[in-house]
Design a protein around this motif. Structure first.
Motif, mmCIF file in Angstrom:
data_model
loop_
_atom_site.group_PDB
_atom_site.id
_atom_site.type_symbol
_atom_site.label_atom_id
_atom_site.label_comp_id
_atom_site.label_asym_id
_atom_site.label_seq_id
_atom_site.Cartn_x
_atom_site.Cartn_y
_atom_site.Cartn_z
ATOM 1 N N SER A 45 48.281 32.608 40.581
ATOM 2 C CA SER A 45 47.047 31.999 38.801
ATOM 3 C C SER A 45 47.906 31.787 37.861
ATOM 4 C CB SER A 45 45.943 33.368 38.553
ATOM 5 O OG SER A 45 45.760 33.291 40.125
ATOM 6 N N ASP A 166 42.116 27.170 41.664
ATOM 7 C CA ASP A 166 43.040 28.404 42.297
ATOM 8 C C ASP A 166 41.444 29.218 43.184
ATOM 9 O OD1 ASP A 166 44.308 31.182 42.219
ATOM 10 O OD2 ASP A 166 44.073 31.457 40.148
ATOM 11 N N GLU A 167 42.006 29.535 44.430
ATOM 12 C CA GLU A 167 41.567 30.261 45.687
ATOM 13 C C GLU A 167 39.858 29.656 45.678
ATOM 14 O OE1 GLU A 167 42.824 33.999 46.278
ATOM 15 O OE2 GLU A 167 44.236 34.206 44.554
HETATM 16 MG MG MG Z 1 45.455 34.943 40.957
#
Ligand code: MG
Ligand code: ADP
Length: 231
Positions: A45, A166-167
């Motif tokens: 991240s 992000d995910e």
């Molecule tokens: Mg992360």
């Protein structure tokens, strides 16, 4: 178009310096579809935030579309983000009191687009992600997959060159995840948008043309992991 040179990110925790990113060098070309994988806490991240100009490196250079943005001010970074980058997050990050349409209009408000054009373009983006019949719904009245589609519509509405996710499927079931990944594939394939996705799931990474593995704030070379696997 994305070029990181010896990027480090250090946080001061108490009296200790913690190196979250360790000398990362990385090039990503326009039109690539890249997955970033790695253990929890490895710096994925932080790396995404760096690429997305949400954070500045402690040292090293970041060149984005020919601009060295490493030392840009907050305002300059905000302009780059608004013009060039769309963001999609695991938890959607929609404003709960705004309809799908109004959520998608937000980045255009910051970009100074007129009211009439904002609505037109938000409708167009929601059509594109298959939500033309949900525009007036509040986020609470939408399923997880629909919320993520709203977030994707919001990410593409300023026609960015890059989408950072992000995910994005981390909160979705596998069938919905597939539909969301198909959406990214379409944006990448038909419009040449550079897509970078952080994920834990190999099914998601399989959509990418290249996978980058991060460990302890460093990029793992494929040869190193191959060697590990054969030993
Ligand atoms: Mg992360
Ligand atoms: N603002 C911060 N201050 C201090 N440490 C941080 C900060 N942000 C992230 N970290 C630390 O950096 C490491 C990497 O975090 P992160 O990039 O979120 O990893 P990942 O996304 O791979 O799980 C973690 O150990 C985390 O605790």
């Amino acid at each position: 178009m994305i070029e990181l040179e010896s990027i480090t990110k250090t946080y001061l925790l108490g009296k200790e310096n913690v190196n979250v990113l360790n000398n990362i060098s990385l090039k990503i070309e326009q039109g690539e579809f890249v997955a970033i994988m790695g253990p929890s806490g490895s710096g994925k991240s932080t790396l995404m935030n760096m690429i997305g100009c949400l954070d500045k490196p402690t040292s090293g250079n970041y060149t984005l579309s020919g601009e060295n943005v490493s030392h840009y001010s907050e305002n300059e970074l905000a302009r780059v983000r608004n013009q060039s980058i769309g963001f999609v997050f695991q938890q959607f990050h929609l404003l709960p009191r705004l309809s799908a349409l109004k959520n998608v209009e937000l980045p255009m408000i910051y970009a100074g687009v007129s009211k009439v054009e904002r609505q037109l373009r938000a409708e167009e983006a929601l059509n594109k992600v298959g939500l033309s019949d949900r525009m007036d719904h509040l986020p609470n009245a939408l399923s997880g997959g629909q919320k993520q589609r709203v977030a994707i519509a919001r990410a593409i509405v300023n026609k960015p060159k890059i989408i950072l996710a992000d995910e994005p499927t981390g909160a979705l079931d596998s069938k919905t995840s597939t539909a969301i990944m198909e959406q990214f594939r379409e944006l990448n394939g038909e419009e040449g948008v550079t897509v970078i996705v952080v994920t834990h799931e190999s099914e998601v990474a399989a959509y990418a043309n290249r996978t980058i593995f991060v460990r302890d704030g460093m990029i793992q070379l494929p040869s190193a992991s191959n060697r590990g696997a054969s030993e």
